[in-house]
Write a protein that holds these residues in place. Structure first.
Motif, PDB file in Angstrom:
ATOM      1  N   PHE A  25     -12.549   2.825  -9.022  1.00 42.32           N
ATOM      2  CA  PHE A  25     -13.073   3.549  -7.865  1.00 42.32           C
ATOM      3  C   PHE A  25     -12.075   3.571  -6.714  1.00 42.32           C
ATOM      4  O   PHE A  25     -11.992   4.544  -5.975  1.00 42.32           O
ATOM      5  N   LEU A  26     -11.308   2.512  -6.554  1.00 44.33           N
ATOM      6  CA  LEU A  26     -10.271   2.484  -5.533  1.00 44.33           C
ATOM      7  C   LEU A  26      -9.207   3.541  -5.822  1.00 44.33           C
ATOM      8  O   LEU A  26      -8.781   4.281  -4.929  1.00 44.33           O
ATOM      9  N   GLY A  27      -8.785   3.626  -7.061  1.00 41.04           N
ATOM     10  CA  GLY A  27      -7.808   4.647  -7.447  1.00 41.04           C
ATOM     11  C   GLY A  27      -8.338   6.052  -7.250  1.00 41.04           C
ATOM     12  O   GLY A  27      -7.625   6.935  -6.771  1.00 41.04           O
ATOM     13  N   ALA A  28      -9.606   6.270  -7.598  1.00 41.13           N
ATOM     14  CA  ALA A  28     -10.195   7.598  -7.420  1.00 41.13           C
ATOM     15  C   ALA A  28     -10.277   7.962  -5.932  1.00 41.13           C
ATOM     16  O   ALA A  28      -9.983   9.108  -5.546  1.00 41.13           O
ATOM     17  N   ALA A  29     -10.647   7.021  -5.085  1.00 40.74           N
ATOM     18  CA  ALA A  29     -10.740   7.287  -3.643  1.00 40.74           C
ATOM     19  C   ALA A  29      -9.370   7.615  -3.057  1.00 40.74           C
ATOM     20  O   ALA A  29      -9.235   8.543  -2.249  1.00 40.74           O
ATOM     21  N   ILE A  30      -8.347   6.884  -3.467  1.00 39.79           N
ATOM     22  CA  ILE A  30      -7.003   7.148  -2.956  1.00 39.79           C
ATOM     23  C   ILE A  30      -6.506   8.501  -3.441  1.00 39.79           C
ATOM     24  O   ILE A  30      -5.869   9.248  -2.686  1.00 39.79           O
ATOM     25  N   LEU A  31      -6.816   8.868  -4.672  1.00 38.02           N
ATOM     26  CA  LEU A  31      -6.418  10.177  -5.184  1.00 38.02           C
ATOM     27  C   LEU A  31      -7.100  11.296  -4.406  1.00 38.02           C
ATOM     28  O   LEU A  31      -6.464  12.298  -4.059  1.00 38.02           O
ATOM     29  N   ILE A  32      -8.365  11.158  -4.099  1.00 44.96           N
ATOM     30  CA  ILE A  32      -9.081  12.178  -3.319  1.00 44.96           C
ATOM     31  C   ILE A  32      -8.469  12.320  -1.930  1.00 44.96           C
ATOM     32  O   ILE A  32      -8.267  13.438  -1.433  1.00 44.96           O
ATOM     33  N   MET A  33      -8.150  11.190  -1.296  1.00 52.45           N
ATOM     34  CA  MET A  33      -7.529  11.260   0.031  1.00 52.45           C
ATOM     35  C   MET A  33      -6.135  11.887  -0.042  1.00 52.45           C
ATOM     36  O   MET A  33      -5.744  12.664   0.840  1.00 52.45           O
ATOM     37  N   ALA A  34      -5.374  11.580  -1.087  1.00 54.36           N
ATOM     38  CA  ALA A  34      -4.039  12.163  -1.234  1.00 54.36           C
ATOM     39  C   ALA A  34      -4.116  13.671  -1.446  1.00 54.36           C
ATOM     40  O   ALA A  34      -3.255  14.414  -0.959  1.00 54.36           O
ATOM     41  N   ILE A  35      -5.141  14.120  -2.144  1.00 54.06           N
ATOM     42  CA  ILE A  35      -5.318  15.563  -2.333  1.00 54.06           C
ATOM     43  C   ILE A  35      -5.598  16.235  -0.992  1.00 54.06           C
ATOM     44  O   ILE A  35      -5.104  17.346  -0.727  1.00 54.06           O
ATOM     45  N   GLN A  36      -6.345  15.586  -0.111  1.00 52.73           N
ATOM     46  CA  GLN A  36      -6.599  16.145   1.226  1.00 52.73           C
ATOM     47  C   GLN A  36      -5.298  16.256   2.022  1.00 52.73           C
ATOM     48  O   GLN A  36      -5.069  17.255   2.713  1.00 52.73           O
ATOM     49  N   VAL A  37      -4.447  15.245   1.946  1.00 55.15           N
ATOM     50  CA  VAL A  37      -3.158  15.297   2.639  1.00 55.15           C
ATOM     51  C   VAL A  37      -2.298  16.417   2.050  1.00 55.15           C
ATOM     52  O   VAL A  37      -1.641  17.159   2.784  1.00 55.15           O
ATOM     53  N   VAL A  96      -0.312   8.917   6.907  1.00 52.25           N
ATOM     54  CA  VAL A  96       0.577   7.773   6.703  1.00 52.25           C
ATOM     55  C   VAL A  96      -0.161   6.661   5.960  1.00 52.25           C
ATOM     56  O   VAL A  96       0.386   6.028   5.050  1.00 52.25           O
ATOM     57  N   ASN A  97      -1.408   6.415   6.334  1.00 53.59           N
ATOM     58  CA  ASN A  97      -2.185   5.370   5.664  1.00 53.59           C
ATOM     59  C   ASN A  97      -2.423   5.692   4.193  1.00 53.59           C
ATOM     60  O   ASN A  97      -2.393   4.800   3.346  1.00 53.59           O
ATOM     61  N   VAL A  98      -2.667   6.956   3.881  1.00 53.79           N
ATOM     62  CA  VAL A  98      -2.859   7.346   2.480  1.00 53.79           C
ATOM     63  C   VAL A  98      -1.569   7.147   1.701  1.00 53.79           C
ATOM     64  O   VAL A  98      -1.585   6.672   0.557  1.00 53.79           O
ATOM     65  N   LEU A  99      -0.441   7.464   2.317  1.00 52.74           N
ATOM     66  CA  LEU A  99       0.837   7.230   1.655  1.00 52.74           C
ATOM     67  C   LEU A  99       1.039   5.746   1.380  1.00 52.74           C
ATOM     68  O   LEU A  99       1.428   5.346   0.279  1.00 52.74           O
ATOM     69  N   LEU A 100       0.747   4.914   2.372  1.00 54.77           N
ATOM     70  CA  LEU A 100       0.891   3.472   2.185  1.00 54.77           C
ATOM     71  C   LEU A 100      -0.083   2.936   1.139  1.00 54.77           C
ATOM     72  O   LEU A 100       0.275   2.061   0.343  1.00 54.77           O
ATOM     73  N   LEU A 101      -1.292   3.459   1.133  1.00 54.45           N
ATOM     74  CA  LEU A 101      -2.263   3.042   0.117  1.00 54.45           C
ATOM     75  C   LEU A 101      -1.796   3.423  -1.287  1.00 54.45           C
ATOM     76  O   LEU A 101      -1.968   2.654  -2.238  1.00 54.45           O
ATOM     77  N   SER A 102      -1.220   4.607  -1.415  1.00 55.14           N
ATOM     78  CA  SER A 102      -0.729   5.048  -2.723  1.00 55.14           C
ATOM     79  C   SER A 102       0.395   4.147  -3.213  1.00 55.14           C
ATOM     80  O   SER A 102       0.427   3.742  -4.378  1.00 55.14           O
ATOM     81  N   LYS A 103       1.328   3.828  -2.310  1.00 47.15           N
ATOM     82  CA  LYS A 103       2.430   2.940  -2.679  1.00 47.15           C
ATOM     83  C   LYS A 103       1.890   1.552  -3.054  1.00 47.15           C
ATOM     84  O   LYS A 103       2.307   0.956  -4.042  1.00 47.15           O
ATOM     85  N   SER A 104       0.959   1.045  -2.251  1.00 42.43           N
ATOM     86  CA  SER A 104       0.393  -0.280  -2.503  1.00 42.43           C
ATOM     87  C   SER A 104      -0.365  -0.319  -3.820  1.00 42.43           C
ATOM     88  O   SER A 104      -0.258  -1.282  -4.582  1.00 42.43           O
ATOM     89  N   LEU A 105      -1.147   0.712  -4.069  1.00 43.64           N
ATOM     90  CA  LEU A 105      -1.927   0.767  -5.303  1.00 43.64           C
ATOM     91  C   LEU A 105      -1.019   0.733  -6.521  1.00 43.64           C
ATOM     92  O   LEU A 105      -1.254  -0.031  -7.463  1.00 43.64           O
ATOM     93  N   SER A 106       0.026   1.534  -6.503  1.00 46.83           N
ATOM     94  CA  SER A 106       0.886   1.593  -7.686  1.00 46.83           C
ATOM     95  C   SER A 106       1.645   0.286  -7.899  1.00 46.83           C
ATOM     96  O   SER A 106       1.780  -0.174  -9.033  1.00 46.83           O
ATOM     97  N   LEU A 107       2.119  -0.343  -6.832  1.00 47.93           N
ATOM     98  CA  LEU A 107       2.860  -1.594  -7.000  1.00 47.93           C
ATOM     99  C   LEU A 107       1.939  -2.752  -7.377  1.00 47.93           C
ATOM    100  O   LEU A 107       2.265  -3.555  -8.265  1.00 47.93           O
TER     101      LEU A 107
END
Length: 181
Positions: free
Chosen positions: A49-61, A78-89
């Motif tokens: 669910f965390l991954g799905a939420a970050i993907l939805i926010m990234a699509i909005q950006v 910027v926060n969505v970008l940081l969340l995406s980087k954090s999630l993947s690492l």
């Protein structure tokens, strides 16, 4: 501020560190007969669910960067970008952690405890792999289109249109400025 893409080597380093930690935990658990391996079912569900939420926010950006959306808070982007980087690492390290536990228990799957550990860790590792991919895609979606700078032909045309519009003049069919009446 210029954000750079996360180098691929970072994912492999996180994966290797997670593998080493997972192997160490498995060896320790098996030698001391403590119950430290495995994961509760809530972990893969929350990670999904965390991954799905970050993907939805990234699509909005991304929609904003393409011009399909009119307004977006820059802090949100910027926060969505940081969340995406954090999630993947983070999920890259967790993929190694849970993958190593599953691999260490494969030889003992005839015991119900180890079969359960392999199942749970395999599912969680799969969700972590999906989240690594989502994080990389989310990082890509948060990219802004390149700025050609003030000397690009498009920028010069836009500047000329603004100046002509501000002066109250329009161009006639021959390209010559004419005064509006």
């Amino acid at each position: 501020m210029k954000a750079r893409r996360t180098p691929v080597i970072y994912y492999f380093v996180a994966l290797a560190l997670g593998l080493l930690a997972g192997l160490g935990l498995s060896k320790y658990s098996q030698s001391t007969r403590t119950d430290l391996m495995g994961t509760p079912w809530i972990v893969p569900a929350l990670l999904f669910f965390l991954g799905a939420a970050i993907l939805i926010m990234a699509i909005q950006v991304h929609r904003y960067a393409k011009g399909e959306r009119r307004r977006l808070d820059s802090r949100f982007a910027v926060n969505v970008l940081l969340l995406s980087k954090s999630l993947s690492l983070a999920c890259s390290a967790l993929l190694g952690w849970y993958g190593a536990q599953a691999l260490m228990c494969l030889g003992r799957m005839e015991a119900p405890y180890y079969a359960n550990v392999v199942l749970r860790c395999s599912v969680t590792a799969l969700v972590c792999l999906v989240d690594v991919i989502i994080g990389i895609i989310g990082e890509w979606l948060c990219q802004l289109p390149p700025d050609d700078g003030p000397e690009s032909p498009e920028s010069k045309r836009n500047r000329r249109r603004r100046m002509v519009g501000a002066a109250g003049k329009t161009e006639d069919k021959g390209g010559q400025p004419s005064v509006r009446r």
